[in-house]
Design a protein around this motif. Structure first.
Motif, PDB file in Angstrom:
ATOM      1  N   VAL A   1       0.885  -1.162   0.160  1.00 60.23           N
ATOM      2  CA  VAL A   1      -0.019   0.102  -0.011  1.00 60.23           C
ATOM      3  C   VAL A   1       0.892   1.445  -0.003  1.00 60.23           C
ATOM      4  O   VAL A   1       0.676   2.412  -0.667  1.00 60.23           O
ATOM      5  CB  VAL A   1      -1.086  -0.105   1.198  1.00 60.23           C
ATOM      6  N   ILE A   2       2.050   1.304   0.837  1.00 59.96           N
ATOM      7  CA  ILE A   2       2.876   2.276   0.976  1.00 59.96           C
ATOM      8  C   ILE A   2       3.463   2.701  -0.577  1.00 59.96           C
ATOM      9  O   ILE A   2       3.840   3.655  -1.043  1.00 59.96           O
ATOM     10  CB  ILE A   2       3.797   2.204   1.897  1.00 59.96           C
ATOM     11  N   ALA A   3       3.987   1.557  -1.168  1.00 61.86           N
ATOM     12  CA  ALA A   3       4.479   1.513  -2.326  1.00 61.86           C
ATOM     13  C   ALA A   3       3.521   1.931  -3.472  1.00 61.86           C
ATOM     14  O   ALA A   3       3.995   2.782  -4.159  1.00 61.86           O
ATOM     15  CB  ALA A   3       5.062   0.059  -2.746  1.00 61.86           C
ATOM     16  N   PHE A   4       2.506   1.508  -3.477  1.00 59.53           N
ATOM     17  CA  PHE A   4       1.306   2.020  -4.531  1.00 59.53           C
ATOM     18  C   PHE A   4       1.133   3.481  -4.122  1.00 59.53           C
ATOM     19  O   PHE A   4       0.661   4.092  -5.175  1.00 59.53           O
ATOM     20  CB  PHE A   4       0.320   1.120  -4.461  1.00 59.53           C
ATOM     21  N   SER A   5       1.305   3.997  -3.104  1.00 61.74           N
ATOM     22  CA  SER A   5       0.849   5.427  -2.807  1.00 61.74           C
ATOM     23  C   SER A   5       1.806   6.317  -3.290  1.00 61.74           C
ATOM     24  O   SER A   5       1.399   7.472  -3.986  1.00 61.74           O
ATOM     25  CB  SER A   5       0.895   5.711  -1.254  1.00 61.74           C
TER      26      SER A   5
ATOM     27  N   VAL B   1      -2.795   8.365   2.869  1.00 58.53           N
ATOM     28  CA  VAL B   1      -3.977   8.340   2.291  1.00 58.53           C
ATOM     29  C   VAL B   1      -4.268   6.875   1.659  1.00 58.53           C
ATOM     30  O   VAL B   1      -5.269   6.342   1.813  1.00 58.53           O
ATOM     31  CB  VAL B   1      -3.702   8.931   0.951  1.00 58.53           C
ATOM     32  N   GLY B   2      -3.214   5.862   1.101  1.00 63.29           N
ATOM     33  CA  GLY B   2      -3.466   4.649   0.811  1.00 63.29           C
ATOM     34  C   GLY B   2      -4.044   3.772   2.038  1.00 63.29           C
ATOM     35  O   GLY B   2      -4.705   2.916   1.999  1.00 63.29           O
ATOM     36  N   LEU B   3      -3.225   4.138   3.462  1.00 54.29           N
ATOM     37  CA  LEU B   3      -3.318   3.333   4.454  1.00 54.29           C
ATOM     38  C   LEU B   3      -4.848   3.509   5.017  1.00 54.29           C
ATOM     39  O   LEU B   3      -5.468   2.769   5.465  1.00 54.29           O
ATOM     40  CB  LEU B   3      -2.353   3.650   5.554  1.00 54.29           C
ATOM     41  N   PHE B   4      -5.138   4.756   4.801  1.00 59.17           N
ATOM     42  CA  PHE B   4      -6.524   5.273   5.552  1.00 59.17           C
ATOM     43  C   PHE B   4      -7.697   4.320   4.525  1.00 59.17           C
ATOM     44  O   PHE B   4      -8.621   3.814   5.100  1.00 59.17           O
ATOM     45  CB  PHE B   4      -6.858   6.689   5.497  1.00 59.17           C
ATOM     46  N   ALA B   5      -7.227   4.529   3.405  1.00 60.32           N
ATOM     47  CA  ALA B   5      -8.327   3.848   2.423  1.00 60.32           C
ATOM     48  C   ALA B   5      -8.489   2.130   2.749  1.00 60.32           C
ATOM     49  O   ALA B   5      -9.468   1.668   2.374  1.00 60.32           O
ATOM     50  CB  ALA B   5      -7.818   3.980   0.856  1.00 60.32           C
ATOM     51  N   SER B   6      -7.140   1.666   2.764  1.00 63.12           N
ATOM     52  CA  SER B   6      -7.370   0.293   3.188  1.00 63.12           C
ATOM     53  C   SER B   6      -7.992  -0.160   4.289  1.00 63.12           C
ATOM     54  O   SER B   6      -8.581  -1.034   4.350  1.00 63.12           O
ATOM     55  CB  SER B   6      -5.885  -0.384   3.273  1.00 63.12           C
ATOM     56  N   PHE B   7      -7.854   0.748   5.297  1.00 65.17           N
ATOM     57  CA  PHE B   7      -8.785   0.539   6.510  1.00 65.17           C
ATOM     58  C   PHE B   7     -10.192   0.506   6.112  1.00 65.17           C
ATOM     59  O   PHE B   7     -10.864  -0.342   6.845  1.00 65.17           O
ATOM     60  CB  PHE B   7      -8.300   1.583   7.700  1.00 65.17           C
TER      61      PHE B   7
ATOM     62  N   THR C   1      13.782  -0.330   7.701  1.00 63.41           N
ATOM     63  CA  THR C   1      12.565  -0.772   8.366  1.00 63.41           C
ATOM     64  C   THR C   1      11.450  -0.009   7.782  1.00 63.41           C
ATOM     65  O   THR C   1      11.431   0.739   6.785  1.00 63.41           O
ATOM     66  CB  THR C   1      12.684  -0.189   9.856  1.00 63.41           C
ATOM     67  N   VAL C   2      10.099  -0.328   8.498  1.00 64.02           N
ATOM     68  CA  VAL C   2       9.088   0.242   7.943  1.00 64.02           C
ATOM     69  C   VAL C   2       9.003   1.697   7.994  1.00 64.02           C
ATOM     70  O   VAL C   2       8.378   2.383   7.015  1.00 64.02           O
ATOM     71  CB  VAL C   2       7.712  -0.317   8.738  1.00 64.02           C
ATOM     72  N   ALA C   3       9.360   2.294   8.916  1.00 63.75           N
ATOM     73  CA  ALA C   3       9.655   3.673   8.955  1.00 63.75           C
ATOM     74  C   ALA C   3      10.271   4.263   7.676  1.00 63.75           C
ATOM     75  O   ALA C   3      10.011   5.444   7.413  1.00 63.75           O
ATOM     76  CB  ALA C   3      10.318   4.098  10.363  1.00 63.75           C
ATOM     77  N   ASP C   4      11.204   3.489   6.991  1.00 65.72           N
ATOM     78  CA  ASP C   4      11.897   4.131   6.059  1.00 65.72           C
ATOM     79  C   ASP C   4      11.055   4.037   4.584  1.00 65.72           C
ATOM     80  O   ASP C   4      11.501   4.636   3.591  1.00 65.72           O
ATOM     81  CB  ASP C   4      13.113   3.306   5.744  1.00 65.72           C
ATOM     82  N   LEU C   5       9.867   3.552   4.558  1.00 65.37           N
ATOM     83  CA  LEU C   5       9.101   3.366   3.566  1.00 65.37           C
ATOM     84  C   LEU C   5       8.224   4.386   3.357  1.00 65.37           C
ATOM     85  O   LEU C   5       7.661   4.702   2.397  1.00 65.37           O
ATOM     86  CB  LEU C   5       8.046   2.262   3.560  1.00 65.37           C
TER      87      LEU C   5
END
Length: 500
Positions: A48-52, A61-67, A207-211
């Motif tokens: 989701v982060i990559a596609f954002s 925005v992508g993470l909120f949408a997925s939720f 780490t995920v923080a770097d994404l």
């Protein structure tokens, strides 16, 4: 009848009984759904982060949408155990709109795309998926497996040896732990173990923080800040239609894959309507449009997810880990996520299809390989499926055309030439049908026997009418016999003089 009795009868109908079972079918299944949904959450995050980034929007925005999509589709979708979220193909369509007009127009297009999808479901247009052959579905799955793996490659380039060691350890945990116990999905243990190692023994790891920037608050309801005028509709409508079409295609293809994996059926029309409702809600809560995500869905099913609860958990747990547990999630090594996605890629690929290339008809193999090639080359699943469906249709038309035959015979006593037609006469075979007749026949009478044939469309009727008219113009008496009921209706409606 009392109102209470009516309500009781309503909730005892087969539909509500099935719907209730899709939510809860025992404590053991519920536990598997919860754990599998949690695995699906961690599989969602990097993609989701990559596609954002592809769409040119903030990761939140992508993470909120997925939720939001996860919660709504769990309630209203037609395919239990399917995980939906902000997906790559939709992001590719949205990118141009974001770059040219900004996020507000994207949110408006997301809501409109949802409306289109709701209409698609209400009008039962999901039947169009029947034109997608098994070869195309296999190519779709294989191409997706390749794309999932290729998406992990950037995380394995220009990194330290520690990353490779952690990926190897993650794969070992994922594949070996189930031989000891499968009480907890091994990918979940992989994430916990690798995160603990990364914290206890600091080393150069992404780490995920770097994404990207993770959300720090809950999504909130807000209408897109758009001017209410026809020009706005003219801007967002083409993008909304494209997003709706791509999203429906991926969701319905994913639903079909889950049907095959679980040996169960799903309501495709309801899935279309549910996806539309989910995207309308996503747009109203500041998210991008989404659809079914086959990699995460396959991972969910592989680790025991079967009901709607697994879909709900994947969405809810995403927000739980992203907001309250944000500091901990930020420390999850990307290597753990890469190991999980490599496993998903390997389990998604249909390895038996490679053996089938030698056993199945070459045409089926060509369709499958073309679907894979186009999808991988364009990184667009909808484009690959479109090419596969087109090739399947062309090959089918050629095959049916070869099955259409016209045999002739001549009876000297009655000076009658008989044409016995067998097979399917339609737009692809109509010209061949017409060419089988000698329009300058010297016989006094011609008898066209269609007992073993079927006329499918007005092109076929037009070809028959043309043949009869030209023969009669040469003074030959023509008799058409053997029309079945459906063919007769077409002829009576569009070429009544043929039977005259």
């Amino acid at each position: 009848m009392p109102v209470r009795a009516v309500h009781a009868d309503l909730f005892m109908t087969p539909y509500f009984s099935r719907y209730r079972a899709e939510w809860y079918s025992g404590a053991a299944n519920a536990r598997r759904d919860v754990l599998a949904g949690m695995v699906g959450t961690f599989a969602l995050i990097p993609e989701v982060i990559a596609f954002s980034f592809v769409a040119g929007i903030d990761p939140e925005v992508g993470l909120f949408a997925s939720f939001v999509i996860g919660i709504v589709i769990a309630i209203f979708g037609g395919r239990p155990a399917m995980i939906s979220g902000a997906a790559g193909s939709v992001a590719l369509v949205a990118a141009a709109l974001v770059h040219s007009h900004g996020l507000s127009y994207l949110l408006g297009a997301t809501i409109l795309a949802g409306v289109f999808q709701i209409a698609f479901g209400l009008f039962k247009l999901d039947v169009l998926m029947r034109f997608v052959s098994r070869s195309v579905r296999t190519g779709f799955v294989n191409a997706l497996a390749i794309l999932i793996f290729s998406a992990q490659v950037p995380q394995m380039v220009d990194v330290s040896w520690h990353t490779y060691a952690m990926i190897a350890l993650g794969l070992a945990i994922i594949y070996l732990l189930p031989r000891v116990s499968d009480a907890i999905p091994s990918p979940l243990i992989c994430i916990v173990v690798l995160t603990a190692i990364g914290i206890a023994f600091p080393m150069p790891l992404h780490t995920v923080a770097d994404l990207g920037r993770l959300p720090a608050s809950l999504p909130h309801f807000a209408l897109p800040a758009l001017p209410l005028e026809w020009r706005t509709l003219g801007i967002i409508a083409p993008y909304a239609l494209a997003m709706a079409a791509v999203g429906l295609l991926e969701s319905l293809m994913t639903a079909r894959v889950v049907d095959d994996l679980t040996e169960s059926n799903s309501d495709k029309a309801q899935e279309c309507t549910g996806l539309g409702l989910a995207n309308v809600a996503a747009g109203l809560f500041g998210g991008i449009a989404g659809c079914g995500m086959i990699g995460q869905t396959v991972g969910n099913v592989r680790y025991g997810g079967r009901g709607r609860l697994s879909t709900l958990v994947a969405g809810v747990f995403l927000l739980v880990v992203m907001v309250p547990l944000r500091p901990w999630v930020a420390q999850v090594p990307v290597a753990a996520l890469v190991a999980i996605m490599i496993m998903v890629s390997a389990s998604t690929f249909s390895w038996g299809s490679l053996r089938d290339l030698a056993r199945h008809p070459k045409v089926s193999g060509a369709v499958m390989l073309a679907t894979v090639a186009v999808t991988v080359a364009t990184h667009d699943l909808s484009m690959g499926v479109a090419v596969g469906v087109l090739m399947s249709g062309v090959f089918f038309a050629f095959k049916v055309t070869r099955l259409m035959r016209v045999e002739t015979g001549y009876d000297a006593a009655s000076d009658t030439r008989t044409y016995d037609v067998s097979g399917q006469v339609f737009f692809a075979s109509a010209e061949i049908f017409a060419d089988r007749f000698d329009l300058r026949d010297t016989a006094g009478r011609v008898r066209i026997d269609l007992t073993q044939a079927h006329l499918w469309d007005i092109t076929a009727v037009g070809a028959l009418e043309e043949v009869v008219s030209k023969l009669r113009a040469h003074g030959i008496a023509v008799e058409v016999v053997g029309l079945n009921t459906a063919s007769s209706v077409l002829v009576d409606r569009h070429a009544p003089l043929v039977m005259g």
